[in-house]
Scaffold this motif. Structure first.
Motif, short mmCIF file in Angstrom:
data_model
loop_
_atom_site.label_atom_id
_atom_site.label_comp_id
_atom_site.label_asym_id
_atom_site.label_seq_id
_atom_site.Cartn_x
_atom_site.Cartn_y
_atom_site.Cartn_z
N ASP A 105 0.75 -1.20 -0.05
CA ASP A 105 0.11 -0.06 -0.02
C ASP A 105 0.98 1.19 0.18
O ASP A 105 0.47 2.36 -0.77
N GLU A 116 -1.61 -2.22 -11.92
CA GLU A 116 -2.49 -3.18 -11.92
C GLU A 116 -1.82 -4.50 -11.69
O GLU A 116 -2.63 -5.32 -10.92
N GLU A 142 -1.59 -4.63 -7.84
CA GLU A 142 -2.87 -4.77 -7.45
C GLU A 142 -3.36 -6.26 -7.21
O GLU A 142 -3.86 -6.52 -6.22
N ALA A 197 -3.97 -8.64 -4.24
CA ALA A 197 -5.42 -9.50 -4.13
C ALA A 197 -5.31 -10.88 -3.82
O ALA A 197 -6.09 -11.52 -3.04
N SER A 199 -9.71 -9.62 2.82
CA SER A 199 -11.00 -9.68 2.06
C SER A 199 -11.68 -10.99 2.37
O SER A 199 -12.96 -10.98 2.13
N ALA A 256 -9.61 5.89 -11.18
CA ALA A 256 -9.92 4.60 -10.95
C ALA A 256 -9.08 3.70 -9.83
O ALA A 256 -9.36 3.21 -8.81
N LEU A 257 -7.76 3.98 -10.05
CA LEU A 257 -6.73 3.56 -9.11
C LEU A 257 -6.89 4.00 -7.76
O LEU A 257 -6.86 3.31 -6.65
N ALA A 292 -9.51 5.29 -6.35
CA ALA A 292 -10.81 4.92 -5.97
C ALA A 292 -10.83 3.47 -5.22
O ALA A 292 -11.09 3.07 -4.33
N ARG A 293 -10.10 2.55 -5.81
CA ARG A 293 -9.87 1.09 -5.46
C ARG A 293 -9.10 1.20 -4.25
O ARG A 293 -9.42 0.48 -3.04
N ASP A 305 -11.06 2.36 -1.33
CA ASP A 305 -12.12 1.31 -1.05
C ASP A 305 -11.33 0.33 0.05
O ASP A 305 -11.88 -0.20 1.09
N ARG A 306 -10.14 -0.09 -0.40
CA ARG A 306 -9.30 -1.01 0.32
C ARG A 306 -9.10 -0.61 1.67
O ARG A 306 -9.18 -0.92 2.65
#
Length: 502
Positions: A130, A185, A188, A192, A223, A472-473, A475-476, A479-480
């Motif tokens: 992060d 990406e 990311e 995940a 998650s 978008a990056l 926002a993701r 959210d995390r």
């Protein structure tokens, strides 16, 4: 004859084993994972109480002791003394001292150091990923900002180390931006894989107790739990995925750094690095050394090397729980992240500070005839020639102009007339004024409005897309962070309720 077992009077640990293995592992654990172990203890305790495996009254006393240990013991002050095997057992010993051996030992119900360790490492990696992604986004923002500002700034684009065609600095940076977005990406996607809790796998096969693996995963901010319990302790693809993505990211970032170094050379000089980023020679007064670019190059390479070393350590290891993937290996990997963050910070600063020297670009454009491709293209469109014939005419013109150290716009029309008439047997419709426009760098860029090209509208559309991807990056990531912050608050609240304010 007695057996070795019968004759063995040694006591664990042997001093050399303690000094070479156990003490370094202890020091690494207290430096990197002490706080995370406390978090795992709390989440596991909440689950044990909620499932009825540990009665609430006992859980309350354990929770109060865990809080006290957290308040009263600074892990940095601890040192390995061979009384216990590792940092985990030291913390368990401290808990037992406070609440008694029987009650203190209940916290370890339905878990093992196996699932604890891999959960520790995953939480440690998520923090570092992060932090890295935040710096990636800062670099991405710098690249997009400069690309937008320099979208019409001409540069000479090179292939095989030679001047090739005119383009714009914004278009060049767009290529760097696209690769960085793909690398982000990839990271990311690796995150995940990390974002699956190993807790509840215990040693290998989970437990006969009615544990709730999903509850622990949630409280720890994962998650979900990783499903197969054997996979939880054996499948270290969460390590290889992260360091594979890290290796690629910095392999890719090193390539434009090499371009910037080349562009800043005295002979090319289309990139100007301001004095704040330039070091002087101790003996040669004229030197302006763009040393930060060299540091960027070698630090990016160091990151690649450290990340690749992590993959090498995992190579040909057994598909089981093993020390190869644990403590000291994780510590080694963290160094890759430390160096990587320095690269991202410095590169973002250099990108914002550097400028294109348009005077030198103009000189290089004049000397190199890099707009000659558009002359060939124009001959196809306006004169009806095949591209091969047009290419041959343009090549003759370029050779003559370069040989005379001339300017294509000013000196190219006369050799063009001769080459065209010799090749076709007629006079071209293109006059001298039109010729000057055709072979100008501005025209070269302007007519390249195809998807992905450097033309104004094409590049503006691309830049708008990069801004969308950047949002978008962000926002993701938000959210995390929100999900994990909510989980942290819930865990703290549950422990406070359980401890009764103690």
């Amino acid at each position: 004859m007695t057996t070795p077992q019968a004759r063995d009077r040694t006591k664990f640990p042997d001093p050399v084993y303690a000094s070479t293995i156990l003490r370094p592992l202890f020091d690494g654990a207290k430096q990197h994972h002490a706080r995370i172990l406390q978090k795992i203890d709390r989440a596991h305790l909440v689950m044990l109480v909620e499932t009825g495996i540990v009665p609430a009254e006992q859980g309350s006393r354990i929770a109060a002791a865990l809080n006290a240990i957290s308040r009263e013991i600074n892990p940095e002050t601890l040192s390995y003394d061979s009384e216990v095997e590792d940092f985990f057992f030291l913390m368990e010993k401290e808990l037992k001292t406070r609440v008694g051996a029987d009650l203190g030992g209940r916290l370890h119900t339905a878990r093992s150091r196996n699932d604890i360790d891999h959960t520790l490492f995953k939480l440690g990696l998520k923090e570092r990923i992060d932090a890295l992604l935040a710096k990636n986004r800062a670099l991405l923002a710098a690249l997009i900002d400069v690309a937008e500002h320099e979208k019409a700034t001409l540069i000479v684009a090179y292939t095989h180390g030679q001047p090739a065609q005119p383009s714009t600095y914004g278009h060049y940076l767009g290529a760097v931006i696209e690769v960085l977005i793909r690398d982000i990406e990839r990271m990311e996607a690796a995150r995940a894989i990390v974002d699956r809790s190993s807790m509840g796998a215990a040693a290998i096969t989970t437990s006969g107790f009615p544990i709730d693996r999903h509850r622990v995963a949630h409280l720890l901010g994962f998650s979900a739990p990783l499903q197969n319990s054997y996979s939880c302790i054996a499948a270290v693809d969460y390590v290889t995925s992260v360091y594979g993505a890290l290796e690629l990211m910095f392999l890719h970032l090193g390539r434009p750094v090499q371009d910037l170094q080349f562009w800043s050379s005295f002979e090319v000089a289309q990139l100007y690095l301001p004095n704040a980023f330039v070091q002087i020679s101790s003996i040669m007064p004229q030197k302006r050394n763009p040393v930060p670019l060299e540091h960027l190059r070698h630090l990016a390479s160091q990151t690649v090397g450290r990340a690749r070393a992590m993959l090498d350590v995992m190579h040909n290891t057994p598909f089981t729980d093993m020390n190869d993937s644990e403590g000291e290996t994780q510590d080694m990997g963290y160094e890759a992240f430390s160096v990587a963050e320095r690269v991202l910070d410095l590169l973002a600063g250099v990108v914002r500070a550097a400028e294109i020297d348009q005077r030198r670009v103009a000189v290089n454009l004049r000397r190199s005839c890099v707009t000659i491709t558009e002359l060939a293209d124009t001959l196809v469109r306006r004169e009806g020639l095949s591209f091969r014939q047009a290419h041959e005419i343009a090549a003759v013109v370029a050779r003559i102009v370069v040989a005379m150290d001339g300017d294509l716009s000013d000196d190219g029309y006369t050799p063009f007339l001769a080459a065209f008439e010799e090749a076709t047997g007629r006079t071209p419709a293109i006059d001298a004024e039109s010729f000057g426009t055709v072979v100008s760098a501005e025209n070269f860029v302007a007519v390249r409005e195809r998807f992905g090209g450097p033309g104004e509208k094409a590049l503006e559309a691309a830049l708008a897309g990069y801004r969308h991807d950047e949002a978008a990056l962000a926002a993701r990531m938000e959210d995390r962070m929100r999900r994990e912050a909510d989980a942290e608050q819930e865990l703290n609240r549950k422990i406070a309720e359980l401890a009764g304010g103690a």
